[in-house]
Design a protein around this motif. Structure first.
Motif, PDB file in Angstrom:
ATOM      1  N   GLY A 138       0.819  -1.213   0.000  1.00 60.54           N
ATOM      2  CA  GLY A 138       0.000   0.000   0.000  1.00 60.54           C
ATOM      3  C   GLY A 138       0.847   1.254   0.000  1.00 60.54           C
ATOM      4  N   LYS A 139       1.941   1.244   0.772  1.00 59.49           N
ATOM      5  CA  LYS A 139       2.844   2.388   0.790  1.00 59.49           C
ATOM      6  C   LYS A 139       3.482   2.600  -0.588  1.00 59.49           C
ATOM      7  N   ALA A 140       3.784   1.493  -1.264  1.00 58.60           N
ATOM      8  CA  ALA A 140       4.339   1.601  -2.615  1.00 58.60           C
ATOM      9  C   ALA A 140       3.304   2.197  -3.577  1.00 58.60           C
ATOM     10  N   PHE A 141       2.038   1.806  -3.409  1.00 56.59           N
ATOM     11  CA  PHE A 141       0.964   2.373  -4.231  1.00 56.59           C
ATOM     12  C   PHE A 141       0.855   3.877  -4.002  1.00 56.59           C
ATOM     13  N   ARG A 142       0.870   4.289  -2.740  1.00 58.78           N
ATOM     14  CA  ARG A 142       0.750   5.708  -2.411  1.00 58.78           C
ATOM     15  C   ARG A 142       1.942   6.495  -2.944  1.00 58.78           C
ATOM     16  N   ALA A 143       3.140   5.900  -2.835  1.00 62.03           N
ATOM     17  CA  ALA A 143       4.337   6.571  -3.342  1.00 62.03           C
ATOM     18  C   ALA A 143       4.261   6.776  -4.849  1.00 62.03           C
ATOM     19  N   ALA A 144       3.573   5.852  -5.530  1.00 61.79           N
ATOM     20  CA  ALA A 144       3.406   5.981  -6.983  1.00 61.79           C
ATOM     21  C   ALA A 144       2.221   6.859  -7.356  1.00 61.79           C
TER      22      ALA A 144
ATOM     23  N   GLY B 251      -5.911  -9.292  -6.069  1.00 64.97           N
ATOM     24  CA  GLY B 251      -4.992 -10.252  -5.471  1.00 64.97           C
ATOM     25  C   GLY B 251      -3.886  -9.579  -4.679  1.00 64.97           C
ATOM     26  N   LEU B 252      -3.348  -8.489  -5.209  1.00 65.15           N
ATOM     27  CA  LEU B 252      -2.304  -7.748  -4.494  1.00 65.15           C
ATOM     28  C   LEU B 252      -2.833  -7.196  -3.171  1.00 65.15           C
ATOM     29  N   ILE B 253      -4.075  -6.728  -3.187  1.00 64.57           N
ATOM     30  CA  ILE B 253      -4.677  -6.204  -1.950  1.00 64.57           C
ATOM     31  C   ILE B 253      -4.794  -7.310  -0.908  1.00 64.57           C
ATOM     32  N   LEU B 254      -5.362  -8.444  -1.309  1.00 62.92           N
ATOM     33  CA  LEU B 254      -5.541  -9.554  -0.369  1.00 62.92           C
ATOM     34  C   LEU B 254      -4.200 -10.088   0.125  1.00 62.92           C
ATOM     35  N   VAL B 255      -3.229 -10.205  -0.781  1.00 64.24           N
ATOM     36  CA  VAL B 255      -1.907 -10.705  -0.395  1.00 64.24           C
ATOM     37  C   VAL B 255      -1.241  -9.754   0.590  1.00 64.24           C
TER      38      VAL B 255
END
Length: 281
Positions: free
Chosen positions: A63-69, A127-131
């Protein structure tokens, strides 16, 4: 003169009107699908925000990687849901038009593939969210189970689990999108090996330094060697189906191993000399 060429203007006009009506209906179908998709997408967006799923996801490493992007999870999922419904509308509209000939075959193939493409992207995102949520939960359990001096081992296991599950989700999504071939699965396997090597090398070397500070000077060499080993193994897995490339990688690996061994000789000698001096003292 016009009748000489056998042109039936009445039939031509009727065909133009019929095709025009079909085109208008197809456009209406797509617009209706877009409207329905927008409503569903906004509803899903609000549902994710209100349930707290987005906040929980933002606390994970993924999630932090998503926010950083600059990626907002709820907006992304809402857009994907909207796109999926619109694609279904496009498929229905193209089927209604019944385009003939080679162009019709090509359009039918594209229309058949579009839901797979969007569905694969949705599967990959979900899938990325659940993982991310699952590995974050397991990581907290492992942190509580391991003693304080082995907390980093628990983190390493969590990261390895994260890499493995992401590779599994990517593999399933690629299958759904029909991205298959001799290089796909070896590529995933090689990437997992390299990623696992980075986590293992970093964690193991750091734990050794904490328990034996006298090896701190050799830590960069040890990390470099571990990373290099996993890199060569990962590259070997990626190009396993290409014998010539695998042979080249094998030769390069032997050369690098010899060079690394030569570089470690003075380091080992210095450490041994230092330890011998401390023993005498």
């Amino acid at each position: 003169m016009l009748l000489q060429f056998g042109i039936d203007w009445g039939q031509l006009l009727r065909d133009i009107i019929a095709y025009g009506i079909q085109g208008i209906i197809a456009i209406i179908i797509i617009l209706v699908a877009w409207a329905i998709g927008s409503v569903i997408g906004r509803a899903v967006n609000r549902l994710i925000e209100r349930t707290g799923l987005e906040k929980a996801f933002d606390r994970t490493d993924v999630g932090k990687a998503f926010r950083a992007a600059g990626i907002d999870l709820s907006n992304l999922i809402g857009m994907l849901i909207t796109a999926f419904v619109v694609v279904i509308g496009i498929v229905v509209a193209l089927g209604y038009l019944r385009i003939g000939g080679e162009a019709g075959v090509l359009v039918a193939q594209v229309a058949e593939y579009l839901p797979r493409l969007i569905g694969g992207i949705i599967l990959l995102t979900a899938g990325l969210i659940l993982v991310a949520l699952l590995t974050d939960y397991i990581g907290k359990l492992l942190t509580g189970l391991f003693p304080k001096q082995f907390v980093e081992i628990g983190e390493m296991l969590r990261n390895l689990l994260l890499i493995g599950l992401i590779a599994l989700i990517v593999s399933i999504a690629l299958d759904l999108m029909l991205f298959t071939g001799p290089l796909v699965y070896p590529l995933i396997l090689g990437t997992v090996i390299i990623g696992a090597g980075i986590f293992i090398g970093h964690t193991v070397v750091r734990n050794i330094i904490e328990d034996h500070p006298e090896f701190a000077s050799a830590a960069p060499y040890a990390k470099f060697l571990v990373y290099l080993i996993f890199l060569m193994v990962g590259l070997g897995a990626i190009f396993a189906n290409f014998p010539q490339a695998a042979h080249v990688i094998q030769n390069v690996a032997w050369g690098i191993a010899i060079a690394a061994a030569l570089l470690l000789v003075p380091v080992i000698y210095t450490l041994a000399k230092k330890m011998a001096g401390e023993t005498k003292g």
